[in-house]
Design a protein around this motif. Structure first.
Motif, short mmCIF file in Angstrom:
data_model
loop_
_atom_site.label_atom_id
_atom_site.label_comp_id
_atom_site.label_asym_id
_atom_site.label_seq_id
_atom_site.Cartn_x
_atom_site.Cartn_y
_atom_site.Cartn_z
N TYR A 166 4.57 -3.27 -5.27
CA TYR A 166 5.88 -3.47 -4.65
C TYR A 166 5.85 -3.10 -3.17
O TYR A 166 6.50 -3.76 -2.35
CB TYR A 166 6.93 -2.62 -5.37
CG TYR A 166 7.16 -3.02 -6.81
CD1 TYR A 166 6.83 -4.29 -7.28
CD2 TYR A 166 7.72 -2.13 -7.73
CE1 TYR A 166 7.03 -4.64 -8.60
CE2 TYR A 166 7.93 -2.48 -9.05
CZ TYR A 166 7.58 -3.73 -9.49
OH TYR A 166 7.79 -4.09 -10.78
N SER A 167 5.09 -2.05 -2.83
CA SER A 167 4.99 -1.66 -1.42
C SER A 167 4.23 -2.69 -0.61
O SER A 167 4.60 -2.99 0.54
CB SER A 167 4.29 -0.29 -1.30
OG SER A 167 5.02 0.71 -1.97
N TYR A 168 3.18 -3.27 -1.19
CA TYR A 168 2.40 -4.30 -0.49
C TYR A 168 3.24 -5.55 -0.27
O TYR A 168 3.22 -6.15 0.82
CB TYR A 168 1.15 -4.62 -1.31
CG TYR A 168 0.18 -5.55 -0.61
CD1 TYR A 168 -0.09 -5.40 0.75
CD2 TYR A 168 -0.49 -6.54 -1.31
CE1 TYR A 168 -1.00 -6.22 1.39
CE2 TYR A 168 -1.40 -7.38 -0.68
CZ TYR A 168 -1.64 -7.21 0.67
OH TYR A 168 -2.53 -8.04 1.31
N ALA A 169 4.00 -5.95 -1.30
CA ALA A 169 4.88 -7.11 -1.17
C ALA A 169 5.96 -6.83 -0.12
O ALA A 169 6.31 -7.72 0.68
CB ALA A 169 5.52 -7.44 -2.51
N ALA A 170 6.49 -5.61 -0.12
CA ALA A 170 7.51 -5.25 0.88
C ALA A 170 6.92 -5.28 2.28
O ALA A 170 7.55 -5.79 3.21
CB ALA A 170 8.06 -3.86 0.56
N TYR A 171 5.70 -4.78 2.42
CA TYR A 171 5.04 -4.78 3.73
C TYR A 171 4.85 -6.20 4.24
O TYR A 171 5.12 -6.49 5.42
CB TYR A 171 3.70 -4.07 3.63
CG TYR A 171 2.90 -4.09 4.91
CD1 TYR A 171 3.19 -3.20 5.95
CD2 TYR A 171 1.87 -5.01 5.09
CE1 TYR A 171 2.46 -3.22 7.13
CE2 TYR A 171 1.14 -5.04 6.27
CZ TYR A 171 1.44 -4.14 7.29
OH TYR A 171 0.72 -4.17 8.45
N ALA A 172 4.40 -7.10 3.35
CA ALA A 172 4.19 -8.50 3.73
C ALA A 172 5.50 -9.14 4.17
O ALA A 172 5.56 -9.84 5.19
CB ALA A 172 3.57 -9.27 2.57
N ALA A 173 6.57 -8.92 3.39
CA ALA A 173 7.87 -9.52 3.72
C ALA A 173 8.40 -8.98 5.05
O ALA A 173 8.92 -9.75 5.87
CB ALA A 173 8.86 -9.23 2.60
N ILE A 174 8.26 -7.69 5.27
CA ILE A 174 8.78 -7.07 6.50
C ILE A 174 8.03 -7.59 7.73
O ILE A 174 8.64 -7.92 8.75
CB ILE A 174 8.68 -5.53 6.40
CG1 ILE A 174 9.64 -5.01 5.34
CG2 ILE A 174 8.99 -4.88 7.75
CD1 ILE A 174 9.40 -3.57 4.92
N ARG A 175 6.70 -7.68 7.63
CA ARG A 175 5.92 -8.13 8.78
C ARG A 175 6.09 -9.62 9.05
O ARG A 175 6.03 -10.07 10.20
CB ARG A 175 4.43 -7.81 8.56
CG ARG A 175 4.11 -6.33 8.56
CD ARG A 175 4.47 -5.66 9.88
NE ARG A 175 3.83 -6.31 11.02
CZ ARG A 175 2.62 -6.00 11.47
NH1 ARG A 175 1.92 -5.05 10.87
NH2 ARG A 175 2.12 -6.63 12.51
N ILE A 176 6.30 -10.42 8.00
CA ILE A 176 6.42 -11.87 8.16
C ILE A 176 7.82 -12.27 8.60
O ILE A 176 8.01 -13.02 9.56
CB ILE A 176 6.04 -12.59 6.85
CG1 ILE A 176 4.55 -12.40 6.57
CG2 ILE A 176 6.37 -14.08 6.93
CD1 ILE A 176 4.13 -12.83 5.18
N VAL A 177 8.85 -11.78 7.91
CA VAL A 177 10.23 -12.19 8.19
C VAL A 177 10.80 -11.42 9.37
O VAL A 177 11.61 -11.94 10.15
CB VAL A 177 11.11 -12.01 6.95
CG1 VAL A 177 12.53 -12.49 7.21
CG2 VAL A 177 10.53 -12.78 5.76
N SER A 178 10.41 -10.17 9.50
CA SER A 178 10.76 -9.34 10.65
C SER A 178 12.27 -9.27 10.89
O SER A 178 13.02 -8.80 10.04
CB SER A 178 10.03 -9.85 11.89
OG SER A 178 10.17 -8.96 12.97
#
Length: 389
Positions: free
Chosen positions: A54-66
């Motif tokens: 869940y943290s990895y998915a959250a990290y990806a979403a935060i960095r991509i969508v910003s």
């Protein structure tokens, strides 16, 4: 594996490097769950995998969508809320036909969430039904297993919307309010009234005391309704006589899930036995004494029982940072703790170890601070469509 693979693929396509902050975060998770495994005398690999995924998915979403993440989160909740209204009206007009279809394509909820003996409880990804067989009490569950959780997520979207609009009421706020009414959730209504009180106080401190009696008048019909009184009475009786819940679990040879008040009381008893690291189970430690399994339903209670105060502090700190982050991001004056209190009230009622809440709690830590504020959330056609929704 699917979540991690998709997140990795999206990060690779956008050539986003894994930051040292994220690696440090995962390292601390590994140390924490390693220590829990030693103290709980059981390997906590499953919990670690969930938190890592869940943290990895959250990290990806935060960095991509910003910059658009808050706006898209609010819009996604809004979109599914509108979809739920269609099925809710269908359920009111002709429940038999909807029941037939959802039974064909949906998945039945386990008895731990909704007893199959007296309830029709099915999920078909975009809508759920959890109601008595006689259809006497129809409520809008949305995506979730019960209408209360749906109401809480709607309140989260309402809080994000009011912050984005500078504590001003817009069209989406009123439409989401109408959807909230279809849930008939006491928890949702209480959180909603809290949002209104905070907004009213920050918008006009001079007249906020005059608004308070109005909120009381709105709340009175709910407080004196048979449904609310019966629910509070049952929860209070369970909290006082919690031994009876264990006795029922023993007699029926089943795991009982009591109300939120008794869950918090039992969690406090467990907390006294394992104050910092918890006992490593969602079942109350009193189950051994009374010989009947009782699983707590409150999210905050579950954190205390399983992890102790250590993980509860981490989650609450994440929610606090998120609340401060949203205020800074939308450049709102006041209402600094609005989202923190909303998330705290949600956690007192429901489990929070879900991807959405990981996204919320980790956003302030993984967000790139060189783009900290935003002047206007709409920049392209896709975002224009999202704003219309």
């Amino acid at each position: 594996m699917f979540t991690c693979t998709l997140s990795y693929q999206l990060i690779q396509e956008r050539k986003i490097l894994i930051s040292r902050k994220f690696l440090l975060f995962i390292g601390l998770l590994l140390v924490y769950f390693g220590l829990l495994s030693f103290l709980h005398h059981q390997l906590e690999y499953y919990k670690f995998i969930c938190y890592f995924t869940y943290s990895y998915a959250a990290y990806a979403a935060i960095r991509i969508v910003s910059n658009n993440l808050l706006f898209y989160t609010e819009t996604a909740i809004t979109m599914f809320a509108y979809i739920s209204v269609f099925f809710f009206l269908w359920q009111l007009a002709n429940p038999a036909s909807l029941f037939y279809i959802i039974k064909l394509i949906g998945v039945q909820y386990p008895d731990a969430l909704a007893s199959s003996e007296n309830r029709f409880a099915y999920n078909m990804l975009i809508y759920s039904i959890n109601s008595p067989f006689d259809g006497s009490f129809t409520r809008n569950c949305g995506l979730f297993f019960e209408p209360g959780l749906h109401a809480c997520i709607l309140c989260l979207a309402l809080a994000l919307n009011i912050m984005r609009n500078g504590l001003k009421f817009g069209r989406r706020f009123f439409l989401l309010t109408c959807v909230l009414l279809t849930t008939l959730s006491t928890t949702g209504f209480i959180i909603y009234l809290f949002i209104l009180i905070v907004v009213g106080y920050n918008r006009s401190k001079k007249y906020s005391l005059l608004l308070f009696p109005l909120f009381i008048l709105i709340l009175l019909p709910l407080l004196y309704s048979d449904f609310f009184i019966l629910k509070i009475t049952n929860d209070y009786e369970q909290m006082i006589n919690y031994e009876q819940v264990f006795q029922l679990a023993k007699e029926t040879d089943s795991t009982q899930t009591p109300g939120r008040l008794i869950s918090l009381r039992l969690a406090f008893i467990d907390f006294l036995h394992h104050p910092f690291w918890g006992g490593g189970t969602k079942v109350s430690s009193l189950s051994d004494l009374y010989d009947g399994e009782v699983m707590l339903v409150s999210g905050f209670a579950m954190l205390l029982v399983y992890y102790g105060i250590s993980m509860a502090i981490i989650w609450m700190y994440g929610f606090y940072r998120f609340s401060v982050f949203v205020q800074s991001f939308y450049q709102v004056e006041g209402a600094k703790y609005l989202l923190f209190i909303v998330l705290l009230l949600i956690s007192l009622s429901y489990e929070i170890e879900f991807p959405l809440f990981f996204l919320i709690a980790t956003l302030p830590f993984f967000y790139s601070y060189e783009h900290k504020t935003i002047s206007h959330p709409i920049k392209n056609n896709n975002e224009y469509i999202a704003s219309y929704i």
